[in-house]
Design an enzyme around this catalytic site. Structure first.
Site, PDB file in Angstrom:
ATOM      1  N   LYS A  71      10.191  32.423 -16.806  1.00  0.00           N
ATOM      2  CA  LYS A  71      10.681  32.967 -15.561  1.00  0.00           C
ATOM      3  C   LYS A  71       9.553  33.297 -14.601  1.00  0.00           C
ATOM      4  O   LYS A  71       9.766  33.406 -13.391  1.00  0.00           O
ATOM      5  CB  LYS A  71      11.466  34.278 -15.843  1.00  0.00           C
ATOM      6  N   GLY A  72       8.375  33.537 -15.135  1.00  0.00           N
ATOM      7  CA  GLY A  72       7.261  34.127 -14.375  1.00  0.00           C
ATOM      8  C   GLY A  72       6.927  33.475 -13.054  1.00  0.00           C
ATOM      9  O   GLY A  72       6.504  34.155 -12.127  1.00  0.00           O
ATOM     10  N   GLU A 103       2.783  27.277 -12.422  1.00  0.00           N
ATOM     11  CA  GLU A 103       2.824  28.343 -13.428  1.00  0.00           C
ATOM     12  C   GLU A 103       2.285  29.640 -12.834  1.00  0.00           C
ATOM     13  O   GLU A 103       1.492  29.615 -11.884  1.00  0.00           O
ATOM     14  CB  GLU A 103       1.991  27.884 -14.644  1.00  0.00           C
ATOM     15  N   ASP A 104       2.721  30.758 -13.382  1.00  0.00           N
ATOM     16  CA  ASP A 104       2.207  32.046 -12.905  1.00  0.00           C
ATOM     17  C   ASP A 104       0.808  32.328 -13.431  1.00  0.00           C
ATOM     18  O   ASP A 104      -0.089  32.672 -12.682  1.00  0.00           O
ATOM     19  CB  ASP A 104       3.170  33.198 -13.255  1.00  0.00           C
ATOM     20  N   ASP A 114      -3.071  31.538 -19.987  1.00  0.00           N
ATOM     21  CA  ASP A 114      -3.744  32.478 -20.876  1.00  0.00           C
ATOM     22  C   ASP A 114      -4.433  31.673 -21.998  1.00  0.00           C
ATOM     23  O   ASP A 114      -5.534  31.175 -21.810  1.00  0.00           O
ATOM     24  CB  ASP A 114      -2.681  33.459 -21.393  1.00  0.00           C
ATOM     25  N   LYS A 171      -6.624  33.101 -16.818  1.00  0.00           N
ATOM     26  CA  LYS A 171      -7.456  33.928 -17.707  1.00  0.00           C
ATOM     27  C   LYS A 171      -8.272  32.974 -18.579  1.00  0.00           C
ATOM     28  O   LYS A 171      -8.012  32.819 -19.762  1.00  0.00           O
ATOM     29  CB  LYS A 171      -6.561  34.776 -18.618  1.00  0.00           C
ATOM     30  N   PHE A 196      -3.757  42.717 -19.007  1.00  0.00           N
ATOM     31  CA  PHE A 196      -2.368  42.289 -18.851  1.00  0.00           C
ATOM     32  C   PHE A 196      -1.887  42.555 -17.435  1.00  0.00           C
ATOM     33  O   PHE A 196      -1.953  43.674 -16.939  1.00  0.00           O
ATOM     34  CB  PHE A 196      -1.466  42.972 -19.882  1.00  0.00           C
ATOM     35  N   LEU A 197      -1.402  41.503 -16.764  1.00  0.00           N
ATOM     36  CA  LEU A 197      -1.019  41.597 -15.355  1.00  0.00           C
ATOM     37  C   LEU A 197       0.498  41.604 -15.182  1.00  0.00           C
ATOM     38  O   LEU A 197       1.212  40.926 -15.928  1.00  0.00           O
ATOM     39  CB  LEU A 197      -1.608  40.426 -14.570  1.00  0.00           C
ATOM     40  N   ASP A 201       5.882  39.801 -15.835  1.00  0.00           N
ATOM     41  CA  ASP A 201       6.558  40.946 -16.434  1.00  0.00           C
ATOM     42  C   ASP A 201       5.808  41.537 -17.618  1.00  0.00           C
ATOM     43  O   ASP A 201       4.939  40.910 -18.206  1.00  0.00           O
ATOM     44  CB  ASP A 201       7.941  40.530 -16.934  1.00  0.00           C
ATOM     45  N   ARG A 232       8.740  42.485 -12.539  1.00  0.00           N
ATOM     46  CA  ARG A 232       8.701  41.166 -11.885  1.00  0.00           C
ATOM     47  C   ARG A 232       8.891  41.275 -10.374  1.00  0.00           C
ATOM     48  O   ARG A 232       8.386  40.454  -9.620  1.00  0.00           O
ATOM     49  CB  ARG A 232       9.824  40.270 -12.428  1.00  0.00           C
TER      50      ARG A 232
HETATM   51  P1  IMP Z   1      -0.294  30.773 -22.766  1.00  0.00           P
HETATM   52  O1  IMP Z   1       0.554  29.766 -23.469  1.00  0.00           O
HETATM   53  O2  IMP Z   1      -0.991  31.691 -23.739  1.00  0.00           O
HETATM   54  O3  IMP Z   1      -1.262  30.186 -21.778  1.00  0.00           O
HETATM   55  O4  IMP Z   1       0.690  31.737 -22.074  1.00  0.00           O
HETATM   56  C1  IMP Z   1       1.133  31.652 -20.834  1.00  0.00           C
HETATM   57  C2  IMP Z   1       2.349  32.557 -20.661  1.00  0.00           C
HETATM   58  O5  IMP Z   1       2.149  33.850 -21.242  1.00  0.00           O
HETATM   59  C3  IMP Z   1       2.566  32.762 -19.208  1.00  0.00           C
HETATM   60  O6  IMP Z   1       3.487  31.832 -18.716  1.00  0.00           O
HETATM   61  C4  IMP Z   1       3.128  34.166 -19.167  1.00  0.00           C
HETATM   62  O7  IMP Z   1       4.538  34.098 -19.296  1.00  0.00           O
HETATM   63  C5  IMP Z   1       2.581  34.862 -20.366  1.00  0.00           C
HETATM   64  N1  IMP Z   1       1.433  35.720 -19.994  1.00  0.00           N
HETATM   65  C6  IMP Z   1       0.136  35.535 -20.322  1.00  0.00           C
HETATM   66  N2  IMP Z   1      -0.636  36.489 -19.825  1.00  0.00           N
HETATM   67  C7  IMP Z   1       0.185  37.311 -19.132  1.00  0.00           C
HETATM   68  C8  IMP Z   1      -0.037  38.513 -18.353  1.00  0.00           C
HETATM   69  O8  IMP Z   1      -1.145  39.025 -18.180  1.00  0.00           O
HETATM   70  N3  IMP Z   1       1.080  39.063 -17.781  1.00  0.00           N
HETATM   71  C9  IMP Z   1       2.317  38.538 -17.920  1.00  0.00           C
HETATM   72  N4  IMP Z   1       2.566  37.427 -18.632  1.00  0.00           N
HETATM   73  C10 IMP Z   1       1.507  36.819 -19.239  1.00  0.00           C
HETATM   74 MG    MG Z   2       5.150  32.207 -17.645  1.00  0.00          MG
END
Ligand code: IMP
Ligand code: MG
Length: 174
Positions: free
Chosen positions: A42-43, A98-99, A102, A130, A151-152, A158, A164
């Site tokens: 959803k982000g 994407e938002d 990570d 990140k 954590f943002l 969210d 959100r």
């Molecule tokens: P990844 O697969 O670890 O890169 O995760 C990405 C997903 O984790 C993003 O689409 C977010 O939904 C969630 N996420 C990662 N870091 C944060 C954060 O700091 N705040 C909120 N959601 C996050």
């Molecule tokens: Mg996301």
């Protein structure tokens, strides 16, 4: 989490300015093309909405939803698609929006998933990156802000489905 346990990182004014710059770059790179934007739910829903309205090229929009399973707030190694796109992307120019990136696991999985449908081109735009937290190699083509660990929330992001709706981006204090 009570108020006062988070501090502002990017104001809506700063976000708007950066989103405008990204939109200009994307519009120039895809001039004379009609792209398909694929937002990750959803982000990314707020970022998608602002980005496409700041762009000067036409686009269509679709969404996917991915879930990663694990314990606590750490992403696990396992990503699954819980909502697929509903449009054909074969031979099309596709931009994933994407938002935040990570560990990189979600994008790595999604890029592979979409590449199997043979788009003409496939790029990724993320508002936040990140970079230091990567578990797998992944580079986005367009990055709004590179951020440190933390954590943002806000502007679509969210913490357990909260925050959100906030127009600014905050970092949750330890
Ligand atoms: P990844 O697969 O670890 O890169 O995760 C990405 C997903 O984790 C993003 O689409 C977010 O939904 C969630 N996420 C990662 N870091 C944060 C954060 O700091 N705040 C909120 N959601 C996050
Ligand atoms: Mg996301």
């Amino acid at each position: 989490m009570e108020d006062g346990q988070k501090e502002i990182l990017y104001s809506n004014i700063e976000i708007k300015k950066r989103v405008g710059e990204l939109a200009d770059k994307i519009s120039a790179d895809y001039a004379d093309k009609e792209i398909i934007i694929i937002g990750i739910l959803k982000g990314a829903f707020i970022f998608v909405a602002d980005l496409i309205r700041a762009m000067s090229i036409p686009c269509s929009v679709d969404f996917v939803r991915c879930a990663s399973y694990g314990t606590g707030s750490e992403s696990s190694e396992k990503v699954v698609m819980t909502k697929d796109i509903e449009t054909s992307i074969k031979g099309q120019d596709v931009l994933i929006v994407e938002d935040i990136v990570d560990t990189g696991l979600t994008l790595k999985y999604l890029v592979h998933w979409l590449e199997e449908r043979n788009p003409r081109s496939l790029k990724v735009c993320t508002l936040l990156d990140k970079r230091k937290r990567r578990k797998v190699e992944f580079e986005a083509d367009y990055v709004g802000f590179s951020v440190a660990d933390g954590f943002l929330v806000g502007y679509g992001l969210d913490y357990s489905e909260r925050y959100r709706f906030l127009p600014d981006i905050y970092v949750i204090k330890e």
